[in-house]
Scaffold this active site. Structure first.
Site, PDB file in Angstrom:
ATOM      1  NE  ARG A  99      -3.895   0.524   1.871  1.00 14.10           N
ATOM      2  CZ  ARG A  99      -5.123   0.548   2.393  1.00 14.10           C
ATOM      3  NH1 ARG A  99      -5.376   1.245   3.476  1.00 14.10           N
ATOM      4  NH2 ARG A  99      -6.102  -0.130   1.826  1.00 14.10           N
ATOM      5  CG  HIS A 116      -8.283   0.024  -2.966  1.00  8.76           C
ATOM      6  ND1 HIS A 116      -7.534  -1.090  -2.648  1.00  8.76           N
ATOM      7  CD2 HIS A 116      -8.917   0.385  -1.812  1.00  8.76           C
ATOM      8  CE1 HIS A 116      -7.717  -1.385  -1.375  1.00  8.76           C
ATOM      9  NE2 HIS A 116      -8.548  -0.508  -0.839  1.00  8.76           N
ATOM     10  CD  GLN A 136     -12.979  -1.823  -1.086  1.00 14.95           C
ATOM     11  OE1 GLN A 136     -12.215  -1.783  -0.126  1.00 14.95           O
ATOM     12  NE2 GLN A 136     -14.213  -2.285  -0.968  1.00 14.95           N
ATOM     13  CG  ASP A 138     -13.444   6.371  -0.945  1.00 14.05           C
ATOM     14  OD1 ASP A 138     -13.427   6.226   0.299  1.00 14.05           O
ATOM     15  OD2 ASP A 138     -12.414   6.294  -1.646  1.00 14.05           O
ATOM     16  CB  CYS A 180     -14.004   1.221  -0.076  1.00 11.89           C
ATOM     17  SG  CYS A 180     -13.581   2.958   0.169  1.00 11.89           S
ATOM     18  NE  ARG A 215     -10.622  -5.502   0.152  1.00 17.53           N
ATOM     19  CZ  ARG A 215      -9.836  -4.506   0.574  1.00 17.53           C
ATOM     20  NH1 ARG A 215     -10.368  -3.447   1.156  1.00 17.53           N
ATOM     21  NH2 ARG A 215      -8.527  -4.541   0.373  1.00 17.53           N
TER      22      ARG A 215
HETATM   23  N1  NVA Z   1      -9.864   6.665  -1.309  1.00 19.67           N
HETATM   24  C1  NVA Z   1      -9.507   6.207   0.007  1.00 19.67           C
HETATM   25  C2  NVA Z   1      -9.741   4.747   0.136  1.00 19.67           C
HETATM   26  C3  NVA Z   1      -9.432   4.155   1.482  1.00 19.67           C
HETATM   27  C4  NVA Z   1      -9.683   2.669   1.535  1.00 19.67           C
HETATM   28  C5  NVA Z   1      -8.048   6.546   0.280  1.00 19.67           C
HETATM   29  O1  NVA Z   1      -7.226   6.394  -0.616  1.00 19.67           O
HETATM   30  O2  NVA Z   1      -7.745   6.975   1.399  1.00 19.67           O
HETATM   31  N1   CP Z   2     -11.309  -0.351   2.250  1.00 17.86           N
HETATM   32  C1   CP Z   2     -10.050  -0.444   2.663  1.00 17.86           C
HETATM   33  O1   CP Z   2      -9.106  -0.622   1.874  1.00 17.86           O
HETATM   34  O2   CP Z   2      -9.901  -0.331   4.011  1.00 17.86           O
HETATM   35  P1   CP Z   2      -8.540  -0.137   4.766  1.00 17.86           P
HETATM   36  O3   CP Z   2      -8.011   1.231   4.401  1.00 17.86           O
HETATM   37  O4   CP Z   2      -8.887  -0.213   6.232  1.00 17.86           O
HETATM   38  O5   CP Z   2      -7.582  -1.193   4.360  1.00 17.86           O
END
Ligand code: NVA
Ligand code: CP
Length: 314
Positions: A111, A138, A141, A233, A273, A301
């Site tokens: 990540r 992502h 997801q 989101d 998400c 997930r």
């Molecule tokens: N768009 C959000 C998704 C988190 C799962 C982010 O990147 O923070």
């Molecule tokens: N939806 C998702 O990716 O959650 P986290 O940021 O908690 O991993």
């Protein structure tokens, strides 16, 4: 024996990265969804399927769902994982990190702030690299989300998903997977926060063969017409915290609330998400309401990532 460029290239071609959703062909995506259903229905059949397989999880950003579902998925499949939390590439180059980790583990799950870090890891690692969220995609997801849509709707073909809010990483991946599977996708976002044009074009190219229509609009009420699901989101993603106040004003007309839900069909599911900021992009009443499937998405997930690991590591 010294590795030559050609045999390195051959070994690399045999690994299967998930850098973005585009790394999965339509057949692979369909296969993954079928396998997810099997893994979910009979988890005990897969208890030792990945024994002695080890994941390295590299997380530059916080996570609840992604990190824990990867850890639990690999453990439930008989393997194990170690996690490293913090910036990637400060202490040593990303290419060296990749060439250490691929000696010790069977796959890297990362990540990252920048998609370029995923690309570098994938370029240098001989072990598969899985994108666990970047600034632009992502894919893990989206796998769980299209699986959830399929569970609820039977098929994605000819269905419609509306995405309300920021044209962000989650929107990009969901748009690509929906279009790939024949689901129409309408995204409503404020000026300046549209999805990337190159990704919209790619989704439309998928739609040309699956029949999916991909629309970008300013009007959330137009987007939810005839939608089977409405998705939102956070307005400020991780890394955009400094813009949060400004964004909360710009995105205010894009809240998924009872009024917007009433503009869609009565069966329209609410999807997110997570984590959600209740009172901002969604009201508490909608997130907790009867049409919300947010915890089904979160559960899936685990199942979808088990299928992904089985496909990559079995
Ligand atoms: N768009 C959000 C998704 C988190 C799962 C982010 O990147 O923070
Ligand atoms: N939806 C998702 O990716 O959650 P986290 O940021 O908690 O991993």
């Amino acid at each position: 024996m010294t590795a030559t460029v050609s045999n390195l290239a051959l070994r690399k071609a045999q690994t299967r990265d998930l850098r973005t959703d585009l790394d999965l062909t339509r057949d692979e995506l369909s296969y993954l969804l079928d396998l997810t259903a099997q893994v979910k229905a009979a988890p005990s059949r897969y208890y030792n399927a990945l024994s002695n397989r080890y994941l390295t999880l590299l997380f530059e950003k916080p996570s609840l769902r992604t990190r824990l579902t990867f850890e639990l998925a690999i453990k439930q499949l008989g393997g194990d994982a170690v996690a490293v939390i913090g910036p990637i590439g400060n202490r040593e180059p990303v290419k060296d990190i990749a060439r250490n980790l691929d000696r010790w583990s069977n796959a890297l799950v990362a990540r990252v702030y920048s998609q370029d870090t995923i690309e570098q890891l994938a370029h240098w690692s001989k072990a598969p690299v899985i994108n666990a969220l970047s600034d632009t995609h992502h894919p893990c997801q989206a796998l769980a989300d299209v699986f959830t849509l399929g569970e609820k709707l039977g098929t994605l073909e000819g269905r419609k998903v509306a995405f309300i809010g920021d044209g962000n990483n989650v929107a990009h991946s969901l748009m690509l997977c929906c279009a790939r599977l024949g689901a129409n996708f309408a995204i409503a976002c404020p000026a300046g926060y549209e999805p990337k044009e190159s990704i919209v074009e790619q989704a439309r190219a998928f739609g040309a063969s699956t029949g999916a229509i991909v629309e970008v609009t300013r009007d959330p009420y137009a987007a939810v017409v005839a939608a089977d699901a409405v998705y939102t989101d956070v307005w400020a993603s991780m890394g955009q915290e400094a813009e949060a106040e400004e964004r909360s004003v710009i995105f205010e007309p894009y809240q998924v609330n009872e009024k917007l839900m009433a503009a869609g069909p009565p069966h329209m599911m609410f999807m997110h998400c997570l984590p959600a900021k209740a009172g901002q992009e969604v009201t508490e009443a909608v997130a907790e309401g009867g049409n919300s499937v947010i915890f089904d998405q979160a559960e899936n997930r685990l199942h979808a990532q088990k299928a992904l690991l089985l496909m990559m590591l079995d």
